[in-house]
Structure formats: structure tokens, C-alpha cells
Design a protein around this motif. Structure first.
Motif, mmCIF file in Angstrom:
data_model
loop_
_atom_site.group_PDB
_atom_site.id
_atom_site.type_symbol
_atom_site.label_atom_id
_atom_site.label_comp_id
_atom_site.label_asym_id
_atom_site.label_seq_id
_atom_site.Cartn_x
_atom_site.Cartn_y
_atom_site.Cartn_z
ATOM 1 N N ARG A 43 8.366 22.014 -13.085
ATOM 2 C CA ARG A 43 8.602 22.765 -11.846
ATOM 3 C C ARG A 43 7.281 23.116 -11.162
ATOM 4 O O ARG A 43 7.161 23.051 -9.935
ATOM 5 C CB ARG A 43 9.389 24.039 -12.145
ATOM 6 C CG ARG A 43 9.870 24.713 -10.861
ATOM 7 C CD ARG A 43 10.589 26.017 -11.113
ATOM 8 N NE ARG A 43 11.136 26.548 -9.870
ATOM 9 C CZ ARG A 43 11.571 27.793 -9.737
ATOM 10 N NH1 ARG A 43 11.538 28.631 -10.769
ATOM 11 N NH2 ARG A 43 12.048 28.208 -8.573
ATOM 12 N N LEU A 49 13.782 18.223 -10.113
ATOM 13 C CA LEU A 49 14.918 17.557 -10.739
ATOM 14 C C LEU A 49 14.677 17.352 -12.233
ATOM 15 O O LEU A 49 15.553 17.613 -13.060
ATOM 16 C CB LEU A 49 15.188 16.222 -10.054
ATOM 17 C CG LEU A 49 16.416 15.448 -10.545
ATOM 18 C CD1 LEU A 49 17.677 16.291 -10.427
ATOM 19 C CD2 LEU A 49 16.562 14.152 -9.769
ATOM 20 N N TYR A 52 14.943 20.691 -13.966
ATOM 21 C CA TYR A 52 16.356 21.065 -14.169
ATOM 22 C C TYR A 52 16.944 20.343 -15.379
ATOM 23 O O TYR A 52 17.617 20.956 -16.220
ATOM 24 C CB TYR A 52 17.138 20.726 -12.905
ATOM 25 C CG TYR A 52 18.632 20.788 -13.057
ATOM 26 C CD1 TYR A 52 19.307 21.994 -12.900
ATOM 27 C CD2 TYR A 52 19.366 19.642 -13.371
ATOM 28 C CE1 TYR A 52 20.692 22.057 -13.052
ATOM 29 C CE2 TYR A 52 20.742 19.699 -13.514
ATOM 30 C CZ TYR A 52 21.399 20.904 -13.357
ATOM 31 O OH TYR A 52 22.763 20.954 -13.507
ATOM 32 N N LEU A 81 16.596 26.803 -9.132
ATOM 33 C CA LEU A 81 16.431 25.408 -8.725
ATOM 34 C C LEU A 81 17.637 24.934 -7.921
ATOM 35 O O LEU A 81 17.490 24.269 -6.889
ATOM 36 C CB LEU A 81 16.241 24.522 -9.962
ATOM 37 C CG LEU A 81 14.889 24.631 -10.682
ATOM 38 C CD1 LEU A 81 14.961 23.925 -12.029
ATOM 39 C CD2 LEU A 81 13.772 24.048 -9.833
ATOM 40 N N GLU A 85 15.951 24.454 -4.496
ATOM 41 C CA GLU A 85 15.182 23.219 -4.559
ATOM 42 C C GLU A 85 16.013 21.961 -4.796
ATOM 43 O O GLU A 85 15.499 20.851 -4.657
ATOM 44 C CB GLU A 85 14.120 23.326 -5.664
ATOM 45 C CG GLU A 85 13.130 24.467 -5.433
ATOM 46 C CD GLU A 85 12.061 24.525 -6.514
ATOM 47 O OE1 GLU A 85 11.408 23.496 -6.749
ATOM 48 O OE2 GLU A 85 11.899 25.602 -7.130
ATOM 49 N N LEU A 86 17.281 22.116 -5.167
ATOM 50 C CA LEU A 86 18.100 20.951 -5.485
ATOM 51 C C LEU A 86 19.452 21.030 -4.789
ATOM 52 O O LEU A 86 19.859 22.082 -4.294
ATOM 53 C CB LEU A 86 18.327 20.855 -7.005
ATOM 54 C CG LEU A 86 17.095 20.603 -7.865
ATOM 55 C CD1 LEU A 86 17.480 20.672 -9.339
ATOM 56 C CD2 LEU A 86 16.449 19.267 -7.544
ATOM 57 N N MET A 117 22.912 16.033 -10.078
ATOM 58 C CA MET A 117 21.961 16.799 -9.279
ATOM 59 C C MET A 117 20.964 15.835 -8.641
ATOM 60 O O MET A 117 20.577 14.830 -9.245
ATOM 61 C CB MET A 117 21.213 17.806 -10.153
ATOM 62 C CG MET A 117 22.105 18.844 -10.819
ATOM 63 S SD MET A 117 23.053 19.854 -9.666
ATOM 64 C CE MET A 117 21.732 20.753 -8.837
ATOM 65 N N THR A 119 17.567 15.559 -5.478
ATOM 66 C CA THR A 119 16.624 16.267 -4.618
ATOM 67 C C THR A 119 17.169 16.292 -3.193
ATOM 68 O O THR A 119 17.936 15.411 -2.800
ATOM 69 C CB THR A 119 15.258 15.573 -4.629
ATOM 70 O OG1 THR A 119 15.433 14.191 -4.294
ATOM 71 C CG2 THR A 119 14.615 15.674 -6.005
ATOM 72 N N ALA A 143 19.011 21.546 0.266
ATOM 73 C CA ALA A 143 18.817 22.391 -0.912
ATOM 74 C C ALA A 143 19.762 23.584 -0.866
ATOM 75 O O ALA A 143 19.902 24.258 0.153
ATOM 76 C CB ALA A 143 17.370 22.868 -0.975
#
Length: 258
Positions: A43, A49, A52, A81, A85-86, A117, A119, A143
Motif C-alpha cells: 500500500r 490491489l 488488498y 482500500l 482506492e479500489l 477487486m 483498480t 474508487a
């Protein structure tokens, strides 16, 4: 040994080197705490990704594998996340034998539902099945958001009717054959009466013209066959965005209906 080296590199913020050492350690010894530390590093270097995935593996061992603080950290980081971020893609494919690809890579074969999952950004979902056109759809994921859509089936080919009535090529071919036969008959008569030069010329001309017309008729027959051609998928995808937190596990949902 690799674990101690990885921890030392991690404390010195040599993150790329620490990642390599954590991965070496995991290759020799699978352990949830190693996955947690690797998730932290990934991270930090901008690979959410992979972070995660490693944090999920850290929790795979179940309650008690990590001490309570580390387990809470792993869960909180996964949630952060997912929300920031995802995104996630969930595909449902009801057609047996249909191959579903994500970003050009094989994913699964229908029927079934799979979730992954991803990006944020544009991802390409592709569905292939013999007898149907290949469906290719770009899906934009954001996201912390869930999107849902639907793709419709399209047959692979369409058969177009012939350009002319079926009797026309056959009529042309028959006329050419008849004219050629007439020319041949005149030529045979000319052999019997060699003094008729004009008749010979007419016979030769009729024979040549008949052959040309017969060739034209044959070409028309070939051109007049029903034509099969591929159609392009015109299905639309209407995307609805909702906060990922509304699903608990969160994600992007795109339903493919055949």
C-alpha cells in the motif's frame, strides 16, 4: 532470516527491498503476519490491489491467527482500500459455455457469477461463445463505487436475401446455352455447305456470344447466393453508481444476460 531482513528494511523505509524480502520469506513460510506486513509495504508503494489481496490472505487463517490489534488493522485497511482506492467487478453469465474475459485475460466460463477487486479506471469485459458475436464492453469503475449494468445477446451472423430473383441468373445461363447451341448448329451446317462464308461468320459469332452469356449467368449464380455477414453488437450498458459501503463487501456489479 528473510523475515528479520525484511523487517529491518521496512523500518528503514527501504520499501521495495522490504517487499522482495517479505515475498522470499512467504515463499518459504506462509504466515498471516508476513502477509500483513507485506500488505503495509504494498500500500505504501502504491499497489493497493496487491495490498488488498495480501491482507485478505492474512485474514484467511481465521480469528486468533493474528493478535487482536493486527487483525483489526488488517480489517480496517481492507475497508479503507475498498472505499478509497479500489472498486470491484461482479459478473453474472447465465449462458453455458460462454467464456468471460477481464482485460483480455480468461476469467471464468458460464454459467456462474464471479467477483474481483480491481483498480479504478476503465476495464474491458469480453464474452465469447461459438455462434454468437463477441461482446466487448468497456466499464468505467470509480474508487469506492459499485456499478451495475446489463449486456444483451447478439447472434453471430445474419443471412441476407439474394440481390436478384433466383430465376434471373438461370435465365441468363439458359439464354447463353441456347445461343451457343444455335451457333454450334450453324457451324455444323456450315461444314455441310462450305460455300456459305457469311453463315460461318454468324455461327461463330453466335457461338462466342453464347459462351460469354453463359459465363455471365454462372457468375450471377455465384453472386446471387444468400450472404452471411457478422453484425456488430449494439447492446448498451447503463451504469448506475452507488457507494461501495452500501453493499457491505462492496463492489461493481455488471450482469451479462444472454
Amino acid at each position: 532470516m528473510h523475515f528479520a531482513e525484511a523487517r529491518a528494511l521496512h523500518r528503514r523505509m527501504m520499501l521495495v527491498e522490504a517487499r522482495a524480502k517479505y515475498e522470499e520469506a512467504l515463499a518459504a513460510w506462509e504466515h498471516p503476519e508476513l502477509r500483513l506486513y507485506l500488505g503495509r509495504v504494498l500500500r505504501s508503494i502504491g499497489l493497493p490491489l496487491l495490498a488488498y489481496e495480501n491482507l485478505r490472505l492474512a485474514l484467511r487463517w481465521g480469528p486468533g491467527a493474528l493478535d487482536p490489534e493486527k487483525e483489526q488493522e488488517a480489517r480496517a485497511t481492507i475497508r479503507a482500500l475498498m472505499e478509497n482506492e479500489l472498486a470491484a467487478i461482479e459478473i453474472r453469465c447465465d449462458e453455458p459455455g460462454a467464456a468471460v474475459l477481464l482485460d483480455g485475460k480468461p476469467w471464468f466460463v458460464g454459467p456462474g457469477t464471479e467477483r474481483r477487486m480491481v483498480t479504478p479506471g476503465e476495464h474491458i469485459v469480453m464474452v465469447r461463445r461459438d455462434g454468437y458475436s463477441t461482446i466487448v464492453k468497456p466499464i468505467l469503475v470509480i474508487a469506492g463505487r459499485e456499478a451495475s449494468g446489463q449486456l444483451a445477446r447478439r447472434v453471430d451472423t445474419v443471412v441476407a436475401p439474394p440481390p436478384w430473383p433466383r430465376w434471373i441468373p438461370w435465365a441468363v445461363l439458359g439464354a447463353g446455352a441456347a445461343l451457343g447451341a444455335a451457333g454450334g448448329g450453324l457451324m455444323w451446317s456450315g461444314e455441310a455447305d462450305r460455300g456459305n462464308q457469311g453463315g460461318d461468320d454468324v455461327a461463330i459469332g453466335a457461338f462466342i456470344a453464347g459462351g460469354a452469356i453463359a459465363v455471365t449467368g454462372t457468375v450471377l449464380l455465384l453472386m446471387n447466393r444468400p450472404q452471411a455477414y457478422r453484425i456488430h453488437d449494439r447492446g448498451e450498458v447503463k451504469v448506475e453508481l452507488r457507494p461501495i459501503a452500501s453493499l457491505g463487501a462492496g463492489g461493481l456489479s455488471a450482469r451479462l444476460v444472454f
